[in-house]
Design a protein around this motif. Structure first.
Motif, PDB file in Angstrom:
ATOM      1  N   LYS A 151       5.790  13.465 -12.396  1.00  0.00           N
ATOM      2  CA  LYS A 151       6.219  13.361 -13.797  1.00  0.00           C
ATOM      3  C   LYS A 151       5.178  13.963 -14.731  1.00  0.00           C
ATOM      4  CE  LYS A 151       9.404  11.725 -15.194  1.00  0.00           C
ATOM      5  NZ  LYS A 151      10.705  12.360 -15.485  1.00  0.00           N
ATOM      6  N   LEU A 152       3.906  13.700 -14.443  1.00  0.00           N
ATOM      7  CA  LEU A 152       2.830  14.256 -15.267  1.00  0.00           C
ATOM      8  C   LEU A 152       2.822  15.780 -15.176  1.00  0.00           C
ATOM      9  CD1 LEU A 152       0.303  13.956 -17.011  1.00  0.00           C
ATOM     10  CD2 LEU A 152      -1.027  13.684 -14.907  1.00  0.00           C
ATOM     11  N   ALA A 153       2.949  16.305 -13.959  1.00  0.00           N
ATOM     12  CA  ALA A 153       2.976  17.757 -13.766  1.00  0.00           C
ATOM     13  C   ALA A 153       4.152  18.383 -14.505  1.00  0.00           C
ATOM     14  CB  ALA A 153       3.052  18.079 -12.274  1.00  0.00           C
ATOM     15  N   GLU A 154       5.266  17.677 -14.514  1.00  0.00           N
ATOM     16  CA  GLU A 154       6.457  18.181 -15.208  1.00  0.00           C
ATOM     17  C   GLU A 154       6.238  18.210 -16.721  1.00  0.00           C
ATOM     18  OE1 GLU A 154      10.989  16.616 -15.905  1.00  0.00           O
ATOM     19  OE2 GLU A 154      10.198  16.508 -13.868  1.00  0.00           O
ATOM     20  N   GLU A 155       5.578  17.175 -17.229  1.00  0.00           N
ATOM     21  CA  GLU A 155       5.353  17.094 -18.678  1.00  0.00           C
ATOM     22  C   GLU A 155       4.393  18.179 -19.179  1.00  0.00           C
ATOM     23  OE1 GLU A 155       6.781  15.213 -21.017  1.00  0.00           O
ATOM     24  OE2 GLU A 155       8.135  14.456 -19.450  1.00  0.00           O
ATOM     25  N   ILE A 156       3.374  18.479 -18.365  1.00  0.00           N
ATOM     26  CA  ILE A 156       2.385  19.473 -18.813  1.00  0.00           C
ATOM     27  C   ILE A 156       2.719  20.884 -18.325  1.00  0.00           C
ATOM     28  CG2 ILE A 156       0.571  17.729 -18.883  1.00  0.00           C
ATOM     29  CD1 ILE A 156      -0.545  18.868 -16.290  1.00  0.00           C
ATOM     30  N   GLY A 157       3.823  21.009 -17.577  1.00  0.00           N
ATOM     31  CA  GLY A 157       4.242  22.332 -17.118  1.00  0.00           C
ATOM     32  C   GLY A 157       3.425  22.892 -15.982  1.00  0.00           C
ATOM     33  N   TYR A 158       2.824  22.014 -15.190  1.00  0.00           N
ATOM     34  CA  TYR A 158       2.033  22.468 -14.035  1.00  0.00           C
ATOM     35  C   TYR A 158       2.980  22.725 -12.870  1.00  0.00           C
ATOM     36  CZ  TYR A 158      -1.459  22.550 -10.322  1.00  0.00           C
ATOM     37  OH  TYR A 158      -2.240  22.928  -9.263  1.00  0.00           O
ATOM     38  N   ILE A 159       2.975  23.932 -12.348  1.00  0.00           N
ATOM     39  CA  ILE A 159       3.934  24.327 -11.317  1.00  0.00           C
ATOM     40  C   ILE A 159       3.314  24.208  -9.929  1.00  0.00           C
ATOM     41  CG2 ILE A 159       5.404  26.192 -10.450  1.00  0.00           C
ATOM     42  CD1 ILE A 159       5.459  27.315 -13.279  1.00  0.00           C
ATOM     43  N   SER A 160       4.060  23.585  -9.030  1.00  0.00           N
ATOM     44  CA  SER A 160       3.673  23.508  -7.622  1.00  0.00           C
ATOM     45  C   SER A 160       4.936  23.551  -6.781  1.00  0.00           C
ATOM     46  CB  SER A 160       2.897  22.213  -7.333  1.00  0.00           C
ATOM     47  OG  SER A 160       3.760  21.093  -7.427  1.00  0.00           O
TER      48      SER A 160
ATOM     49  N   TYR B 175       0.836  -1.209   0.000  1.00  0.00           N
ATOM     50  CA  TYR B 175       0.000   0.000   0.000  1.00  0.00           C
ATOM     51  C   TYR B 175       0.869   1.256   0.000  1.00  0.00           C
ATOM     52  CZ  TYR B 175      -3.773   3.158   1.417  1.00  0.00           C
ATOM     53  OH  TYR B 175      -4.675   4.180   1.469  1.00  0.00           O
ATOM     54  N   ILE B 176       1.895   1.263   0.851  1.00  0.00           N
ATOM     55  CA  ILE B 176       2.802   2.418   0.929  1.00  0.00           C
ATOM     56  C   ILE B 176       3.561   2.585  -0.379  1.00  0.00           C
ATOM     57  CG2 ILE B 176       4.883   3.308   2.069  1.00  0.00           C
ATOM     58  CD1 ILE B 176       3.838   2.010   4.661  1.00  0.00           C
ATOM     59  N   ASN B 177       4.008   1.470  -0.968  1.00  0.00           N
ATOM     60  CA  ASN B 177       4.726   1.539  -2.246  1.00  0.00           C
ATOM     61  C   ASN B 177       3.836   2.083  -3.358  1.00  0.00           C
ATOM     62  OD1 ASN B 177       7.115   0.560  -1.180  1.00  0.00           O
ATOM     63  ND2 ASN B 177       6.645  -1.572  -1.651  1.00  0.00           N
ATOM     64  N   ASN B 178       2.555   1.726  -3.328  1.00  0.00           N
ATOM     65  CA  ASN B 178       1.617   2.246  -4.335  1.00  0.00           C
ATOM     66  C   ASN B 178       1.429   3.758  -4.193  1.00  0.00           C
ATOM     67  OD1 ASN B 178       1.157  -0.240  -5.527  1.00  0.00           O
ATOM     68  ND2 ASN B 178      -0.638  -0.702  -4.286  1.00  0.00           N
ATOM     69  N   ILE B 179       1.402   4.237  -2.956  1.00  0.00           N
ATOM     70  CA  ILE B 179       1.287   5.686  -2.723  1.00  0.00           C
ATOM     71  C   ILE B 179       2.533   6.402  -3.244  1.00  0.00           C
ATOM     72  CG2 ILE B 179       1.214   7.472  -0.944  1.00  0.00           C
ATOM     73  CD1 ILE B 179      -0.557   5.624   0.698  1.00  0.00           C
ATOM     74  N   LYS B 180       3.701   5.821  -2.971  1.00  0.00           N
ATOM     75  CA  LYS B 180       4.953   6.417  -3.461  1.00  0.00           C
ATOM     76  C   LYS B 180       4.976   6.458  -4.987  1.00  0.00           C
ATOM     77  CE  LYS B 180       7.870   5.041   0.458  1.00  0.00           C
ATOM     78  NZ  LYS B 180       8.998   4.167   0.885  1.00  0.00           N
ATOM     79  N   LEU B 181       4.530   5.366  -5.618  1.00  0.00           N
ATOM     80  CA  LEU B 181       4.502   5.309  -7.076  1.00  0.00           C
ATOM     81  C   LEU B 181       3.538   6.353  -7.640  1.00  0.00           C
ATOM     82  CD1 LEU B 181       5.299   3.924  -9.732  1.00  0.00           C
ATOM     83  CD2 LEU B 181       3.435   2.281  -9.344  1.00  0.00           C
ATOM     84  N   ALA B 182       2.369   6.496  -7.015  1.00  0.00           N
ATOM     85  CA  ALA B 182       1.392   7.494  -7.473  1.00  0.00           C
ATOM     86  C   ALA B 182       1.967   8.907  -7.358  1.00  0.00           C
ATOM     87  CB  ALA B 182       0.106   7.374  -6.660  1.00  0.00           C
ATOM     88  N   HIS B 183       2.681   9.175  -6.278  1.00  0.00           N
ATOM     89  CA  HIS B 183       3.303  10.495  -6.079  1.00  0.00           C
ATOM     90  C   HIS B 183       4.343  10.768  -7.165  1.00  0.00           C
ATOM     91  CE1 HIS B 183       6.389  13.189  -4.216  1.00  0.00           C
ATOM     92  NE2 HIS B 183       5.310  13.873  -3.935  1.00  0.00           N
ATOM     93  N   PHE B 184       5.159   9.750  -7.454  1.00  0.00           N
ATOM     94  CA  PHE B 184       6.190   9.905  -8.487  1.00  0.00           C
ATOM     95  C   PHE B 184       5.553  10.152  -9.852  1.00  0.00           C
ATOM     96  CE2 PHE B 184       8.665   7.796 -11.853  1.00  0.00           C
ATOM     97  CZ  PHE B 184       9.821   8.565 -11.797  1.00  0.00           C
ATOM     98  N   GLN B 185       4.532   9.382 -10.177  1.00  0.00           N
ATOM     99  CA  GLN B 185       3.870   9.532 -11.476  1.00  0.00           C
ATOM    100  C   GLN B 185       3.166  10.886 -11.595  1.00  0.00           C
ATOM    101  OE1 GLN B 185       1.420   6.005 -11.505  1.00  0.00           O
ATOM    102  NE2 GLN B 185       2.975   4.771 -12.539  1.00  0.00           N
ATOM    103  N   ALA B 186       2.599  11.370 -10.487  1.00  0.00           N
ATOM    104  CA  ALA B 186       1.948  12.682 -10.494  1.00  0.00           C
ATOM    105  C   ALA B 186       2.962  13.797 -10.753  1.00  0.00           C
ATOM    106  CB  ALA B 186       1.236  12.919  -9.164  1.00  0.00           C
TER     107      ALA B 186
END
Length: 345
Positions: free
Chosen positions: A222-231, A209-220
């Motif tokens: 990467k997606l934000a980086e690709e579309i230029g969403y700044i946070s 469960y924890i690994n899935n959360i980490k993976l989701a965070h990493f993928q989010a």
């Protein structure tokens, strides 16, 4: 009219009170759990869970009579089981984990599958010479008698994992105090706030469960980086990416890039701050804040004196004036050209 004993009436009242009192109600199966092991688990969880082992008919009647909570979906779990009620205010997933992690060991029974390779270790036993020597030999153990006690001479694997435990092996393991079978209460269903949680939903790996959360965070990210969403979480990586892209572009266009003395000075200050102690870091930050305020004031004065914008240079102004003059001359020249007559004039 059927007579109902006072004891049953009191038990029914108690179950209904517990159902109303607690937020989370669970039904567990005690079919494979010896009473001695049940008592041990109850003692471990006494502060967090209240147990009630009672008749199925009383559980069903209590479920039907308590109108504040709809527990009707728990009824199917009463079939083909030796049920017990668990009452708690713990989160259903935490409650399931508490029950699952609190297990005890029990002697092996003939016909059960070995949970692992079962080996009887060499060493002394509490037995005196007698018929027991033959029983030990029947399962392949080499023995001798030393100082009036039977001693096992060599380690012996008596049953492999997932093999059926034979009666003679189960008997010897029990006599030697080996309890290889892990036993626990089996959760059938848990009620919480109108929802029934089945075992298949509750039994998840915490690590997975924890690994899935980490993976989701990493993928989010990467997606934000690709579309230029700044946070605040990805702004640093976006700046690094932009810097690298700028270097590649400048190389392709053969542009000259230089590191200004001010930039090198800032890098040195950052390095010094990272290597300093916490109290020194505070002093450095205060000094830098003061210096930046002074520079800001100087820049404002310079801006006023040099034309009203930062970065003003005389040569830039002259170049801009020349470009404007050239454009104006070109426009005048175009206007002075004689207009060609068309065939219709």
């Amino acid at each position: 009219m059927t007579h109902v004993s006072k004891k049953k009436i009191e038990e029914l009242i108690k179950i209904k009170e517990l159902i109303k009192k607690y937020k989370v109600i669970s039904i567990v199966d005690l079919t494979t759990l010896p009473s001695s092991n049940l008592q041990a688990i109850r003692n471990k969880l006494r502060d967090k869970i209240e147990f009630r082992v009672t008749k199925k008919s009383l559980i069903i009647r209590a479920i039907d009579e308590v109108k504040e909570k709809d527990l009707s979906k728990l009824k199917p779990y009463l079939e083909n089981s030796i049920p017990a009620l668990l009452f708690s205010n713990e989160d259903p997933f935490r409650l399931f984990r508490l029950i699952k992690d609190n297990k005890t060991n029990a002697p092996a029974k003939p016909g059960q599958l070995a949970p692992a390779d079962l080996t009887i270790q060499a060493g002394p036993t509490p037995f005196t010479p007698g018929p027991i020597i033959g029983e030990l030999g029947a399962v392949g153990l080499q023995t001798s008698v030393e100082q009036g006690k039977i001693v096992i001479k060599k380690d012996k694997l008596v049953v492999k994992q997932n093999e059926v435990i034979k009666p003679e092996v189960a008997s010897i393991l029990a006599k030697l105090g080996v309890e290889p079978i892990e036993v626990r209460m089996s959760v059938l269903g848990i009620y919480d706030n109108g929802i029934i949680y089945e075992k298949s939903v509750l039994d998840i790996s915490q690590e997975e469960y924890i690994n899935n959360i980490k993976l989701a965070h990493f993928q989010a990210l990467k997606l934000a980086e690709e579309i230029g969403y700044i946070s605040k979480d990805n702004v640093e990586s976006l700046l690094i990416k932009a810097y690298r892209n700028a270097l590649v572009l400048s190389k392709e266009l053969k542009l000259e890039t230089t590191e200004s003395p001010e930039k090198e000075e800032v890098k040195a200050e950052i390095k010094e701050e990272k290597e300093s102690k916490p109290e020194e870091q505070k002093e450095i930050k205060e000094e830098r804040k003061s210096e930046e305020a002074e520079k800001s004031e100087e820049m404002k004065e310079e801006t006023k004196a040099k034309g009203g914008f930062v970065g003003y240079k005389k040569e830039v102004e002259e170049k801009a004036q020349k470009i404007l003059q050239d454009l104006q001359d070109k426009k005048i020249h175009e206007q002075e050209k004689p207009k060609q007559k068309s065939t219709w004039d």
